[in-house]
Motif scaffolding. Structure first.
Motif, PDB file in Angstrom:
ATOM      1  N   MET A 185      45.714  -0.030  -3.708  1.00 48.22           N
ATOM      2  CA  MET A 185      46.837   1.009  -3.636  1.00 48.22           C
ATOM      3  C   MET A 185      47.839   0.916  -2.521  1.00 48.22           C
ATOM      4  O   MET A 185      47.389   1.138  -1.494  1.00 48.22           O
ATOM      5  CB  MET A 185      46.548   2.574  -4.013  1.00 48.22           C
ATOM      6  N   LEU A 186      49.074   1.020  -2.802  1.00 50.79           N
ATOM      7  CA  LEU A 186      50.147   1.173  -1.673  1.00 50.79           C
ATOM      8  C   LEU A 186      50.875   2.448  -1.542  1.00 50.79           C
ATOM      9  O   LEU A 186      51.158   3.018  -2.686  1.00 50.79           O
ATOM     10  CB  LEU A 186      50.927   0.166  -1.659  1.00 50.79           C
ATOM     11  N   ARG A 187      50.865   3.019  -0.492  1.00 52.68           N
ATOM     12  CA  ARG A 187      51.822   4.318  -0.378  1.00 52.68           C
ATOM     13  C   ARG A 187      52.964   3.701   0.668  1.00 52.68           C
ATOM     14  O   ARG A 187      52.388   3.056   1.583  1.00 52.68           O
ATOM     15  CB  ARG A 187      50.985   5.401   0.115  1.00 52.68           C
ATOM     16  N   LEU A 188      54.218   4.119   0.422  1.00 53.85           N
ATOM     17  CA  LEU A 188      55.258   3.719   1.219  1.00 53.85           C
ATOM     18  C   LEU A 188      55.398   4.982   1.908  1.00 53.85           C
ATOM     19  O   LEU A 188      55.698   5.951   1.671  1.00 53.85           O
ATOM     20  CB  LEU A 188      56.313   2.953   0.709  1.00 53.85           C
ATOM     21  N   ASP A 189      55.888   4.856   3.443  1.00 56.42           N
ATOM     22  CA  ASP A 189      56.593   5.831   4.263  1.00 56.42           C
ATOM     23  C   ASP A 189      57.698   5.414   4.865  1.00 56.42           C
ATOM     24  O   ASP A 189      57.726   4.602   5.727  1.00 56.42           O
ATOM     25  CB  ASP A 189      55.583   6.345   5.440  1.00 56.42           C
ATOM     26  N   LYS A 204      63.793   1.562  -7.402  1.00 59.22           N
ATOM     27  CA  LYS A 204      63.651   0.914  -8.770  1.00 59.22           C
ATOM     28  C   LYS A 204      63.624  -0.626  -8.762  1.00 59.22           C
ATOM     29  O   LYS A 204      62.704  -1.101  -9.661  1.00 59.22           O
ATOM     30  CB  LYS A 204      65.272   1.179  -9.502  1.00 59.22           C
ATOM     31  N   GLU A 205      63.737  -1.227  -7.669  1.00 56.38           N
ATOM     32  CA  GLU A 205      63.462  -2.648  -7.900  1.00 56.38           C
ATOM     33  C   GLU A 205      61.979  -2.892  -7.589  1.00 56.38           C
ATOM     34  O   GLU A 205      61.471  -3.782  -8.137  1.00 56.38           O
ATOM     35  CB  GLU A 205      64.354  -3.209  -6.448  1.00 56.38           C
ATOM     36  N   MET A 206      61.383  -2.049  -6.651  1.00 55.34           N
ATOM     37  CA  MET A 206      60.122  -2.065  -6.547  1.00 55.34           C
ATOM     38  C   MET A 206      59.328  -1.668  -7.887  1.00 55.34           C
ATOM     39  O   MET A 206      58.144  -2.365  -8.119  1.00 55.34           O
ATOM     40  CB  MET A 206      59.362  -1.163  -5.449  1.00 55.34           C
ATOM     41  N   GLU A 207      59.727  -0.814  -8.432  1.00 58.92           N
ATOM     42  CA  GLU A 207      59.227  -0.533  -9.809  1.00 58.92           C
ATOM     43  C   GLU A 207      59.313  -1.494 -10.715  1.00 58.92           C
ATOM     44  O   GLU A 207      58.129  -2.086 -11.535  1.00 58.92           O
ATOM     45  CB  GLU A 207      60.016   0.781 -10.374  1.00 58.92           C
ATOM     46  N   GLU A 208      60.471  -2.334 -10.998  1.00 56.16           N
ATOM     47  CA  GLU A 208      60.719  -3.414 -11.753  1.00 56.16           C
ATOM     48  C   GLU A 208      59.616  -4.869 -11.265  1.00 56.16           C
ATOM     49  O   GLU A 208      59.354  -5.467 -12.153  1.00 56.16           O
ATOM     50  CB  GLU A 208      62.055  -3.801 -11.522  1.00 56.16           C
ATOM     51  N   LYS A 209      59.539  -4.811  -9.823  1.00 57.88           N
ATOM     52  CA  LYS A 209      58.557  -5.755  -9.516  1.00 57.88           C
ATOM     53  C   LYS A 209      57.013  -5.566  -9.506  1.00 57.88           C
ATOM     54  O   LYS A 209      56.030  -6.287  -9.422  1.00 57.88           O
ATOM     55  CB  LYS A 209      58.845  -6.316  -8.065  1.00 57.88           C
ATOM     56  N   GLN A 210      57.049  -4.527  -9.943  1.00 59.81           N
ATOM     57  CA  GLN A 210      55.353  -3.754 -10.277  1.00 59.81           C
ATOM     58  C   GLN A 210      54.649  -3.933  -9.075  1.00 59.81           C
ATOM     59  O   GLN A 210      53.388  -4.752  -8.862  1.00 59.81           O
ATOM     60  CB  GLN A 210      54.790  -4.638 -11.264  1.00 59.81           C
ATOM     61  N   PHE A 211      54.848  -3.462  -7.859  1.00 64.93           N
ATOM     62  CA  PHE A 211      54.245  -3.223  -6.638  1.00 64.93           C
ATOM     63  C   PHE A 211      53.211  -2.567  -6.631  1.00 64.93           C
ATOM     64  O   PHE A 211      52.542  -2.383  -5.681  1.00 64.93           O
ATOM     65  CB  PHE A 211      55.180  -2.960  -5.698  1.00 64.93           C
ATOM     66  N   HIS A 212      53.070  -1.557  -7.723  1.00 61.40           N
ATOM     67  CA  HIS A 212      51.782  -0.468  -7.780  1.00 61.40           C
ATOM     68  C   HIS A 212      51.779   0.383  -6.658  1.00 61.40           C
ATOM     69  O   HIS A 212      51.169   0.730  -5.837  1.00 61.40           O
ATOM     70  CB  HIS A 212      50.495  -1.094  -7.753  1.00 61.40           C
ATOM     71  N   ILE A 213      53.101   1.190  -6.338  1.00 62.61           N
ATOM     72  CA  ILE A 213      53.291   2.077  -5.380  1.00 62.61           C
ATOM     73  C   ILE A 213      52.667   3.319  -6.093  1.00 62.61           C
ATOM     74  O   ILE A 213      53.367   3.950  -6.928  1.00 62.61           O
ATOM     75  CB  ILE A 213      54.641   2.065  -5.001  1.00 62.61           C
ATOM     76  N   GLU A 214      51.976   4.000  -5.211  1.00 58.15           N
ATOM     77  CA  GLU A 214      51.325   5.164  -5.589  1.00 58.15           C
ATOM     78  C   GLU A 214      52.287   6.286  -5.323  1.00 58.15           C
ATOM     79  O   GLU A 214      52.519   7.296  -6.175  1.00 58.15           O
ATOM     80  CB  GLU A 214      50.043   5.642  -4.702  1.00 58.15           C
ATOM     81  N   PHE A 215      53.068   6.578  -4.373  1.00 62.57           N
ATOM     82  CA  PHE A 215      54.025   7.337  -3.983  1.00 62.57           C
ATOM     83  C   PHE A 215      54.802   7.047  -2.664  1.00 62.57           C
ATOM     84  O   PHE A 215      54.473   6.042  -2.037  1.00 62.57           O
ATOM     85  CB  PHE A 215      53.560   8.681  -3.854  1.00 62.57           C
ATOM     86  N   ILE A 216      55.990   7.476  -2.478  1.00 61.40           N
ATOM     87  CA  ILE A 216      56.804   7.172  -1.349  1.00 61.40           C
ATOM     88  C   ILE A 216      57.093   8.416  -0.466  1.00 61.40           C
ATOM     89  O   ILE A 216      57.620   9.673  -1.094  1.00 61.40           O
ATOM     90  CB  ILE A 216      58.131   6.470  -1.827  1.00 61.40           C
TER      91      ILE A 216
END
Length: 352
Positions: A185-189, A204-216
């Motif tokens: 899992m990735l979390r971005l800060d 939104k670009e990260m969501e489209e690329k399906q980076f599987h980000i847990e939260f930001i």
């Protein structure tokens, strides 16, 4: 049992490698240690690390608050009036959250030592704890190497620092995702590094690329609550407040106003364990989960945060890797990969 004395000591602790975020690069931490001594000789310890760019607290300011109004408020009082003592810490001066956190930790430590129980037992639970590992801001290639090594070391959740150069952030995550399994899992800060519209576009670009980000965490400036809400309402990825959250009043506004999805609690920002507990409970009452985080801090204060996190049921996420960045080995807590083991000794586990 009277609190007889308060003493402080300053020392610097080098980091194993530089720690980079969108706000700063650190090569060492300043550590202000505080000791509270009871009349029977029991000593409780706390610690604080100044972070000018987040709390505004300097080493000199922390020391002045501890040896001035905080010492005056506590020395000569009865430790058995524990809740009163906690209130005296918070009301003896304005701001100075790092100094308040250090002595709040020390007060909890010495009281638990007097009772001869671990801090987690005093707080009421000992849930299992794991931590993410932080990947500092760097080139996409270097961040990918760091991420791969962290996964090999046993970490299944990575907290990736972004925001220093938004144009590079997509490339950074792409590089990391290319070398680690999708199960990690990735979390971005972003550390306040993006503008609101820019944040929405990037997420939104990260969501489209399906980076599987847990939260930001904290995509926009801490003071920009309208911007924070703008982002929260326009993306599917959960948004967490960090630099927007210092006090119980901040927590109440953020959760009741639906500015965010999650809260990041740090003892140095809010003033200690007692305030952290109140923030987590306010969030719980409003259906908002919390993470326990830390600055670049000494092990003692991170361990205090870990005891709090193990006990409060609304702390769902854990970011407690700061001691692993230090050149000295952790003492009052131990790590095995991502798993954290708390000391079962009285208080936080320090032995004097």
């Amino acid at each position: 049992m009277i609190i007889q004395d308060l003493q402080i000591k300053r020392r610097n602790i080098p980091l194993r490698v530089p720690f980079k975020t969108a706000l700063r690069t650190a090569t060492e931490i300043e550590n202000i240690e505080v000791s509270l001594t009871l009349e029977n000789g029991i000593i409780g310890q706390g610690a604080a690390a100044p972070t000018f760019v987040i709390t505004g607290d300097s080493s000199e300011g922390i020391e002045a608050a501890l040896t001035g109004p905080i010492k005056t408020a506590l020395v000569g009082t009865d430790i058995n009036g524990f809740q009163t003592a906690l209130q005296r810490i918070q009301t003896c001066c304005v701001g100075n959250t790092s100094a308040k956190a250090a002595v709040d930790i020390a007060l909890h430590d010495v009281y638990c030592k007097l009772l001869n129980i671990p801090l987690y037992a005093f707080l009421g639970d000992k849930r299992a704890l794991t931590t993410c590992m932080t990947v500092g801001v760097d080139t996409p290639e270097k961040m990918a190497l760091d991420a791969k090594k962290s996964v090999e070391d046993g970490f299944q959740t990575l907290k990736v620092k972004v925001g220093a150069n938004p144009q590079l952030d997509i490339a950074r995550i792409e590089a990391i995702r290319s070398v680690i399994p999708n199960t990690v899992m990735l979390r971005l800060d972003a550390n306040q590094g993006w503008k609101p519209k820019q944040a929405v576009q990037l997420i939104k670009e990260m969501e489209e690329k399906q980076f599987h980000i847990e939260f930001i965490e904290q995509p926009v400036a801490g003071y920009d609550l309208d911007g924070l809400k703008f982002v929260t309402e326009r993306v599917a990825t959960p948004i967490m407040a960090d630099e927007s959250l210092f006090s119980t009043k901040d927590a109440f506004k953020l959760v009741t106003g639906h500015y965010i999805d999650l809260l990041n609690i740090k003892l140095m920002k809010c003033g200690g364990i007692s305030q952290a507990w109140s923030i987590a409970s306010i969030a719980e009452a409003n259906g908002v989960a919390c993470m326990i985080g830390s600055m670049m801090e000494p092990t003692l204060s991170v361990a205090a945060a870990a005891h709090f996190a193990a006990a409060h049921p609304n702390v769902k996420y854990f970011d407690l890797d700061a001691p692993l960045w230090l050149s000295e080995e952790p003492d009052v807590m131990t790590y095995k990969g991502e798993n954290i083991q708390l000391s079962d000794l009285p208080g936080i586990g320090s032995v004097l």
